[in-house]
Design an enzyme around this catalytic site. Structure first.
Site, short mmCIF file in Angstrom:
data_model
loop_
_atom_site.label_atom_id
_atom_site.label_comp_id
_atom_site.label_asym_id
_atom_site.label_seq_id
_atom_site.Cartn_x
_atom_site.Cartn_y
_atom_site.Cartn_z
N ALA A 289 11.49 -0.39 37.78
CA ALA A 289 12.23 0.63 37.65
C ALA A 289 13.61 -0.16 38.23
O ALA A 289 13.76 -0.64 39.47
CB ALA A 289 12.12 2.04 38.36
N ARG B 10 12.10 9.67 33.21
CA ARG B 10 11.21 8.80 32.79
C ARG B 10 9.88 8.49 33.50
O ARG B 10 9.12 7.85 32.57
CB ARG B 10 12.09 7.53 32.12
N PHE C 72 6.39 -4.01 27.87
CA PHE C 72 7.59 -3.71 28.86
C PHE C 72 7.62 -2.25 28.88
O PHE C 72 7.68 -1.26 28.27
CB PHE C 72 8.81 -3.97 27.90
N PHE D 115 9.68 -2.61 44.56
CA PHE D 115 11.20 -1.69 44.63
C PHE D 115 11.17 -0.59 43.92
O PHE D 115 10.81 -0.77 42.54
CB PHE D 115 12.16 -3.16 44.16
N PHE E 23 12.40 -8.53 38.84
CA PHE E 23 12.96 -9.78 38.67
C PHE E 23 11.59 -10.73 38.76
O PHE E 23 11.47 -11.69 37.98
CB PHE E 23 13.84 -10.47 39.48
N GLU E 24 10.71 -10.43 39.50
CA GLU E 24 9.36 -11.19 39.80
C GLU E 24 8.44 -10.73 38.86
O GLU E 24 7.30 -11.82 38.59
CB GLU E 24 8.94 -11.05 41.13
N HIS F 124 24.91 -6.42 39.12
CA HIS F 124 23.37 -6.82 39.50
C HIS F 124 22.31 -6.11 38.51
O HIS F 124 21.44 -6.78 38.03
CB HIS F 124 22.88 -6.29 41.02
N THR G 20 27.53 -2.60 41.29
CA THR G 20 27.81 -4.24 41.05
C THR G 20 27.05 -4.35 39.78
O THR G 20 26.31 -3.75 39.17
CB THR G 20 27.28 -4.87 42.00
N ILE H 38 17.62 0.46 38.35
CA ILE H 38 18.38 1.62 38.42
C ILE H 38 19.96 1.11 38.90
O ILE H 38 20.12 0.43 39.69
CB ILE H 38 18.11 2.59 39.51
#
Length: 155
Positions: free
Chosen positions: A81, A128, A114, A23, A58-59, A89, A87, A83
């Site tokens: 990344a 970045r 990280f 993603f 998330f995975e 989220h 919302t 962004i």
């Protein structure tokens, strides 16, 4: 006087795994390029560098955990990344990803680095990933080499 420990930036002989979010790939592919550049510059062989692609940020912790606990790697580098949108989220994902990555490293006693950009805008993320603010993938790989060597020095 007691001992002082530090890690060196020599990647010769190190085996490194990278977990990369698909993603926002237009950003994460730049992070991956930066990480590979750092690894190569510091002597990590391309043959000792494995990449696992995951659907989203998330995975990352789950796959990082599998790799970290495999015993095959000296370090795991997590690249993604996240962004901000309109919302909540962003807050949920960025918080859980950072907590998950930290937990994996502690549970496996292995450097799990990280390298996930959390940005308020696409422009910030691009900055970045290799423009104004350097490349966070390059930085994460450099940190992985240093901490992997520090862990070896600590026994």
């Amino acid at each position: 006087m007691g001992k002082e420990f530090s890690g060196v930036l020599n990647g010769q002989g190190l085996k490194v795994a990278l977990v990369v979010s698909r993603f926002n790939e237009f950003i994460t592919s730049k992070l991956l390029s930066g990480a590979k550049d750092s690894l190569e510059r510091h002597g990590v062989s391309a043959d000792n560098t494995d990449v696992a692609w995951v659907p989203g940020a998330f995975e990352i912790p789950l796959v990082a955990q599998k790799l970290a606990k495999s015993g095959r790697y000296d370090a795991v580098i997590c690249l993604g990344a996240v962004i901000r949108g309109s919302t909540p989220h962003f807050e949920y994902v960025s918080s859980e990803v950072s907590k998950g990555i930290a937990r994996v490293g502690l549970d496996a006693s292995l450097p799990v680095i990280f390298g996930v950009i959390t940005a308020d805008s696409i422009e910030q993320a691009i900055e970045r990933a290799g423009t104004k603010m350097g490349n966070k993938g390059f930085d994460a790989a450099t940190q992985a080499i240093e901490v992997a060597n520090l862990m070896k020095n600590l026994g």
